[in-house]
Write a protein that holds these residues in place. Structure first.
Motif, mmCIF file in Angstrom:
data_model
loop_
_atom_site.group_PDB
_atom_site.id
_atom_site.type_symbol
_atom_site.label_atom_id
_atom_site.label_comp_id
_atom_site.label_asym_id
_atom_site.label_seq_id
_atom_site.Cartn_x
_atom_site.Cartn_y
_atom_site.Cartn_z
ATOM 1 N N PRO A 1 -10.728 -1.923 -4.269
ATOM 2 C CA PRO A 1 -10.892 -2.548 -3.143
ATOM 3 C C PRO A 1 -8.965 -2.782 -2.590
ATOM 4 O O PRO A 1 -9.518 -3.248 -1.308
ATOM 5 N N GLY A 2 -8.134 -2.509 -3.229
ATOM 6 C CA GLY A 2 -7.084 -2.063 -2.874
ATOM 7 C C GLY A 2 -6.351 -3.894 -2.110
ATOM 8 O O GLY A 2 -6.275 -4.583 -3.779
ATOM 9 N N ASP B 1 -11.189 1.477 -14.846
ATOM 10 C CA ASP B 1 -11.760 3.405 -13.438
ATOM 11 C C ASP B 1 -13.677 3.344 -13.098
ATOM 12 O O ASP B 1 -14.050 3.387 -14.331
ATOM 13 N N ALA B 2 -12.855 2.829 -12.397
ATOM 14 C CA ALA B 2 -14.517 2.887 -11.302
ATOM 15 C C ALA B 2 -15.666 4.112 -11.466
ATOM 16 O O ALA B 2 -16.436 4.066 -11.350
ATOM 17 N N PHE C 1 1.108 -1.282 0.073
ATOM 18 C CA PHE C 1 0.112 0.266 0.121
ATOM 19 C C PHE C 1 0.968 1.562 -0.107
ATOM 20 O O PHE C 1 0.968 2.290 -0.609
ATOM 21 N N PRO D 1 -11.203 7.434 -3.446
ATOM 22 C CA PRO D 1 -10.976 8.953 -2.673
ATOM 23 C C PRO D 1 -11.345 9.953 -3.228
ATOM 24 O O PRO D 1 -11.302 10.346 -4.274
ATOM 25 N N GLU E 1 -17.577 -3.581 -6.260
ATOM 26 C CA GLU E 1 -16.419 -3.364 -4.926
ATOM 27 C C GLU E 1 -15.915 -2.078 -5.597
ATOM 28 O O GLU E 1 -15.404 -2.819 -6.894
HETATM 29 C C1 LIG Z 1 -8.154 4.482 -0.224
HETATM 30 S S1 LIG Z 1 -7.276 3.424 -1.391
HETATM 31 C C2 LIG Z 1 -8.836 1.264 -0.140
HETATM 32 C C3 LIG Z 1 -8.429 0.122 -0.422
HETATM 33 C C4 LIG Z 1 -9.207 -0.791 -0.274
HETATM 34 N N1 LIG Z 1 -10.245 -1.083 -0.296
HETATM 35 C C5 LIG Z 1 -9.539 -0.568 1.749
HETATM 36 O O1 LIG Z 1 -10.079 -0.253 2.713
HETATM 37 O O2 LIG Z 1 -7.629 -0.845 1.986
HETATM 38 C C6 LIG Z 1 -8.693 3.423 -3.054
HETATM 39 C C7 LIG Z 1 -8.946 2.286 -3.040
HETATM 40 O O3 LIG Z 1 -9.433 2.971 -4.840
HETATM 41 C C8 LIG Z 1 -8.397 2.177 -5.981
HETATM 42 N N2 LIG Z 1 -8.308 3.297 -7.064
HETATM 43 C C9 LIG Z 1 -8.050 4.664 -7.146
HETATM 44 N N3 LIG Z 1 -8.832 5.844 -8.025
HETATM 45 C C10 LIG Z 1 -9.656 4.014 -8.503
HETATM 46 C C11 LIG Z 1 -10.316 3.982 -10.075
HETATM 47 N N4 LIG Z 1 -10.264 5.202 -10.428
HETATM 48 N N5 LIG Z 1 -11.135 3.480 -9.917
HETATM 49 C C12 LIG Z 1 -10.450 1.741 -9.474
HETATM 50 N N6 LIG Z 1 -9.447 1.658 -8.709
HETATM 51 C C13 LIG Z 1 -9.692 3.176 -8.085
HETATM 52 C C14 LIG Z 1 -6.544 2.613 -5.451
HETATM 53 O O4 LIG Z 1 -5.772 1.816 -6.529
HETATM 54 C C15 LIG Z 1 -6.733 1.875 -4.386
HETATM 55 O O5 LIG Z 1 -6.835 0.771 -4.478
#
Ligand SMILES: C[S@@+](CC[C@H](N)C(=O)[O-])C[C@H]1O[C@@H](n2cnc3c(N)ncnc32)[C@H](O)[C@@H]1O
Length: 215
Positions: free
Chosen positions: A77-78, A122-123, A35, A146, A74
């Motif tokens: 999900p990281g 891209d979510a 991370f 975020p 989801e």
């Molecule tokens: C704050 S982290 C949360 C990760 C995990 N769910 C946790 O709670 O530990 C945000 C996650 O969103 C992903 N992310 C950010 N922008 C994104 C996007 N546009 N599409 C998909 N995933 C995205 C990042 O790569 C990261 O894994």
């Protein structure tokens, strides 16, 4: 639950060759390191220096009703702490659609949750990303994106698109470290209602979960 098809949109399903053996175990320290690396590479996309703790993940999952039919989406999900909490809550892996931007996290997720559908994409373009993949209304959307790094218009669009894919009254669940809600709690147009969890103090940093439903 209908069979899930691969997305024909820009998002790509993780190839089998990148998947490891089923049931890859979570090592919290390794996940912290992964991370942190991701945060150094793309701080605004990763959005946090550390994965969510168990309490926060459990709080998010608690808003999903396993008896409600349909896929569970989801977003972001990281390394999978919330995914794990969803599985523990009784959501079968086959019902999970995980949309993650970081390809390394995608490969890891596919190893850990081999029966889930992992999409690298891209979510925020959820409509295109899931096009042709979801054949019945979804039961929930759980987001760790975020959101504060995006303009409000884009956040609202995401919420609306997610609600369009879900059953009426299904929750859009979002956590935040901020004091203010990531999407306004009061909707003048009446297109959604919002509620919030108590503060989850057993998380670093402490966080709160917001739940948005379409009445
Ligand atoms: C704050 S982290 C949360 C990760 C995990 N769910 C946790 O709670 O530990 C945000 C996650 O969103 C992903 N992310 C950010 N922008 C994104 C996007 N546009 N599409 C998909 N995933 C995205 C990042 O790569 C990261 O894994």
């Amino acid at each position: 639950m209908p069979p899930l098809r691969r997305s024909s949109a820009k998002a790509v399903a993780v190839p089998r060759s990148m998947r490891g053996p089923a049931g890859d175990r979570r090592d919290p320290l390794e996940d912290e390191a992964r991370f942190l690396r991701s945060w150094f590479e793309r701080p605004l996309v990763t959005g946090s220096v550390t994965p969510s703790g168990k309490m926060l993940a459990r709080t998010m999952a608690s808003y999903v009703d396993p008896r409600m039919s349909g896929p569970v989406i989801e977003l972001g999900p990281g390394t999978g702490p919330v995914t794990e909490a969803l599985v523990r809550r009784g959501i079968e892996q086959e019902r999970l659609i995980l949309v993650e931007f970081n390809p390394k996290f995608c490969a890891l997720l596919q190893r850990r949750f081999p029966r889930a559908t992992v999409l690298q994409g891209d979510a925020y373009r959820i409509r295109e990303t899931l096009k042709g993949l979801v054949e019945m209304p979804c039961a929930a959307t759980i987001s760790s994106l975020p959101l504060f790094t995006k303009p409000m218009e884009q956040r609202m669009e995401l919420l609306q698109s997610a609600h369009d894919l879900m059953q009426p009254d299904a929750p859009f669940v979002q956590f935040t470290y901020a004091v203010v809600p990531p999407i306004p709690a009061k909707c003048e147009a009446g297109s959604y209602t919002a509620s919030r969890s108590n503060k989850v103090w057993l998380n670093l940093p402490p966080a709160r979960v917001w739940v948005y439903r379409r009445p």
